[in-house]
Design an enzyme around this catalytic site. Structure first.
Site, PDB file in Angstrom:
ATOM      1  N   CYS A   1      -4.203  -3.655  14.314  1.00  0.00           N
ATOM      2  CA  CYS A   1      -4.520  -2.332  14.854  1.00  0.00           C
ATOM      3  C   CYS A   1      -6.007  -2.035  14.766  1.00  0.00           C
ATOM      4  CB  CYS A   1      -3.714  -1.262  14.131  1.00  0.00           C
ATOM      5  SG  CYS A   1      -3.872  -1.328  12.339  1.00  0.00           S
TER       6      CYS A   1
ATOM      7  N   GLY B   1       2.867   1.368  12.844  1.00  0.00           N
ATOM      8  CA  GLY B   1       3.458   0.726  14.009  1.00  0.00           C
ATOM      9  C   GLY B   1       2.932   1.341  15.285  1.00  0.00           C
ATOM     10  N   SER B   2       3.735   1.266  16.332  1.00  0.00           N
ATOM     11  CA  SER B   2       3.283   1.706  17.653  1.00  0.00           C
ATOM     12  C   SER B   2       3.177   3.221  17.726  1.00  0.00           C
ATOM     13  CB  SER B   2       4.246   1.206  18.724  1.00  0.00           C
ATOM     14  OG  SER B   2       5.448   1.951  18.709  1.00  0.00           O
ATOM     15  N   THR B   3       2.328   3.674  18.636  1.00  0.00           N
ATOM     16  CA  THR B   3       2.134   5.118  18.804  1.00  0.00           C
ATOM     17  C   THR B   3       3.406   5.793  19.312  1.00  0.00           C
ATOM     18  OG1 THR B   3      -0.227   4.810  19.208  1.00  0.00           O
ATOM     19  CG2 THR B   3       0.757   6.852  20.009  1.00  0.00           C
TER      20      THR B   3
ATOM     21  N   GLU C   1       0.249   5.741  10.836  1.00  0.00           N
ATOM     22  CA  GLU C   1      -0.864   4.855  11.168  1.00  0.00           C
ATOM     23  C   GLU C   1      -0.406   4.068  12.385  1.00  0.00           C
ATOM     24  OE1 GLU C   1      -2.624   1.619  11.863  1.00  0.00           O
ATOM     25  OE2 GLU C   1      -2.010   0.955   9.863  1.00  0.00           O
TER      26      GLU C   1
ATOM     27  N   ARG D   1       0.826  -1.202   0.000  1.00  0.00           N
ATOM     28  CA  ARG D   1       0.000   0.000   0.000  1.00  0.00           C
ATOM     29  C   ARG D   1       0.861   1.254   0.000  1.00  0.00           C
ATOM     30  NH1 ARG D   1      -4.884   0.029   4.019  1.00  0.00           N
ATOM     31  NH2 ARG D   1      -3.285   0.139   5.621  1.00  0.00           N
TER      32      ARG D   1
ATOM     33  N   ALA E   1       9.641  -4.910   8.815  1.00  0.00           N
ATOM     34  CA  ALA E   1       9.892  -5.222  10.217  1.00  0.00           C
ATOM     35  C   ALA E   1      10.901  -6.365  10.323  1.00  0.00           C
ATOM     36  CB  ALA E   1       8.593  -5.615  10.910  1.00  0.00           C
ATOM     37  N   GLU E   2      11.716  -6.340  11.375  1.00  0.00           N
ATOM     38  CA  GLU E   2      12.757  -7.359  11.515  1.00  0.00           C
ATOM     39  C   GLU E   2      12.182  -8.749  11.747  1.00  0.00           C
ATOM     40  OE1 GLU E   2      14.658  -7.110  15.762  1.00  0.00           O
ATOM     41  OE2 GLU E   2      13.993  -5.090  15.193  1.00  0.00           O
TER      42      GLU E   2
ATOM     43  N   LYS F   1      11.471  -0.353   4.552  1.00  0.00           N
ATOM     44  CA  LYS F   1      12.113  -1.033   5.669  1.00  0.00           C
ATOM     45  C   LYS F   1      11.111  -1.976   6.315  1.00  0.00           C
ATOM     46  CE  LYS F   1      12.285  -0.314   9.886  1.00  0.00           C
ATOM     47  NZ  LYS F   1      12.118  -1.774  10.221  1.00  0.00           N
TER      48      LYS F   1
ATOM     49  N   GLY G   1       5.769   6.199  16.418  1.00  0.00           N
ATOM     50  CA  GLY G   1       5.233   7.168  15.475  1.00  0.00           C
ATOM     51  C   GLY G   1       5.371   8.599  15.953  1.00  0.00           C
TER      52      GLY G   1
END
Length: 479
Positions: free
Chosen positions: A281, A225-227, A247, A157, A174-175, A172, A230
């Site tokens: 989420c 990802g996490s707030t 997001e 997206r 996620a690991e 990038k 972000g």
């Protein structure tokens, strides 16, 4: 094609590369190794930015039709490889194979949509009196930071919209889930000019991202990802502005009104909650059921939950995979323990799942329903990100909306009911960026996706999605 594709997971300047170090990717269901990936650092990240900057002028000037054709061809390649891509996703993410394949096919649709949006991203001519032109131009080199829970759809997206707009993009992944992202980049990059699409895998995301953020040539960041992370990215714009799409976390409510189709609502809630083991989420985190139908609705929900089958995502019949890691499991257990301590009852599940066969050593948790929940519990105020659903009772419609809105998050909400005026009034008052009515899956390419409050800013998807990668330029002329 590199000799060792399992470790050459860096695409930089049109070349697949390894790095000085690698890291192991494990199956979260068995904890067994799946592959190794290149572990990039700031040096590789800046090399990718160099290549993106070099590629930008030509890609910006490439006809929208040509960009769209390339993306459409990539979507066809994704569909052709859907089975192998889904198996790879299940191996590194743990979600059931059917869910993984559904995500791959959804990714192809997102790429098709991005291609068409690139064709439509035109400016306008203003009226003759005092008129002029409004041109639209790509913002420049972009960075897409994608999550582990939807490692295909989030990557496609972001990358698809950036490329359609004329922006080179560095991805990038996620690991925890670098492999399916790498394979998707291979399929999309095939036929694109060098530097237009690049991929960086790493276990040092902060070092890599910080190096890119310090360089003013990077003009756009899109993050899921996490707030906390972000908001940290947003703080990086304090010294120089950069377009930033976020997001972040959610704490999604579902409201079951007393005129709802109860069997359909139970099925919808269960699907919206337990897909991807609740690691979404937009998963339902708080279920509000109107008092007159509570006693009839709860057994229907519990029946749906009882039908879920935990296991390895590749095993036939599995409908609930493991949590991604034991840190996630610890949080789930902490939320359940706190709720029970504060008076909630466990109506289903409530403990770690013990696999019936050897080899499953991952962070499995039973699909769980808690009754008697109240708004003071941890599970009521924090996103659980696991297969646990607290149920609350409400009396008046306005009460449900008020309690649903009582959160710092505003990503998604769900409403189940039949009266049009009543449902519309409820939807209108919910402070969330995405609202689903009588359905569990509100994400589709044609609709903008994003949240309010601390769930994010800007939108992906829909006709609004490409706007995040375009600048408007006003032209006033006298010839």
């Amino acid at each position: 094609m590199p000799e060792d594709p399992s470790t050459a997971t860096l695409l930089i300047g049109g070349e697949w590369r390894t790095a000085d170090a690698t890291f192991e990717v494990v199956d979260p269901a068995t904890l067994e190794p799946v592959a190794r990936a290149a572990d990039a650092g700031p040096r590789e990240a800046l090399a990718a930015l160099d290549a993106a900057c070099a590629a930008f002028p030509a890609w910006r000037d490439t006809a929208a039709e040509e960009r769209a054709t390339a993306l459409g061809a990539a979507a066809a390649r994704i569909r052709a490889g859907a089975d192998s891509l889904a198996a790879l996703m299940t191996a590194e993410n743990g979600k059931p194979l059917a869910e993984a394949r559904g995500e791959i096919m959804s990714s192809a649709r997102m790429l098709d949509w991005a291609a068409e949006e690139g064709r439509r991203a035109s400016g306008r001519v203003t009226p003759r009196a005092g008129g002029g032109l409004v041109l639209r131009a790509p913002v420049g080199p972009a960075l897409a930071i994608t999550p582990w829970n939807f490692p295909a759809s989030m990557l496609v997206r972001k990358a698809g919209l950036a490329l359609a707009a004329g922006c080179p993009v560095i991805v990038k992944p996620a690991e925890q889930t670098p492999l399916v992202g790498t394979e998707l980049v291979r399929l999309i990059a095939d036929g694109l000019p060098p530097g237009v699409l690049q991929s960086i895998t790493t276990t040092r995301p902060k070092d890599v991202v910080d190096a890119l953020l310090a360089d003013r040539r990077l003009r756009k960041v899109s993050f899921t990802g996490s707030t906390d992370v972000g908001l940290g990215l947003l703080r990086s714009t304090a010294d120089h502005l950069r377009r930033t799409s976020l997001e972040m976390g959610g704490h999604s409510p579902a409201i079951v009104l007393d005129d709802a189709d109860l069997p359909a609502a139970a099925a919808g809630v269960a699907a919206a909650k337990f897909a991807n083991a609740g690691q979404s989420c937009i998963a339902v985190n708080r279920l509000f059921v109107q008092r007159p139908v509570y006693d009839a609705f709860l057994p229907l929900l519990l029946e749906r939950v009882a039908a879920l089958r935990p296991g390895h995502g590749a095993d036939e019949g599995t409908t609930l995979g493991p949590l991604i890691d034991f840190a996630g499991l610890d949080k789930v257990e902490r939320h359940v323990a706190d709720a029970v301590k504060r008076g909630a009852s466990v109506a289903a599940g409530g403990r770690r799942w013990e696999p019936p066969r050897p080899g499953l050593a991952g962070a499995f948790y039973e699909p769980t329903v808690l009754t008697g929940a109240d708004d003071t519990m941890l599970i009521s105020t924090e996103e659980t990100f696991g297969p646990v659903l607290p149920v609350y009772v409400f009396d008046e419609d306005g009460e449900a909306v008020e309690r649903a809105n009582a959160t710092d998050y505003g990503l998604a909400a769900y409403v189940f009911g039949s009266g049009l005026a009543r449902v519309w009034r409820t939807v209108d008052r919910l402070d969330f960026g995405v609202v689903a009515v009588n359905e569990p899956f509100p994400v589709r390419p044609e609709l903008p996706f994003g949240g309010t409050k601390n769930s994010g800013q800007e939108r992906e998807g829909g006709s609004e999605g490409i706007d995040a990668y375009l600048e408007s330029k006003s032209v006033s002329m006298r010839l």
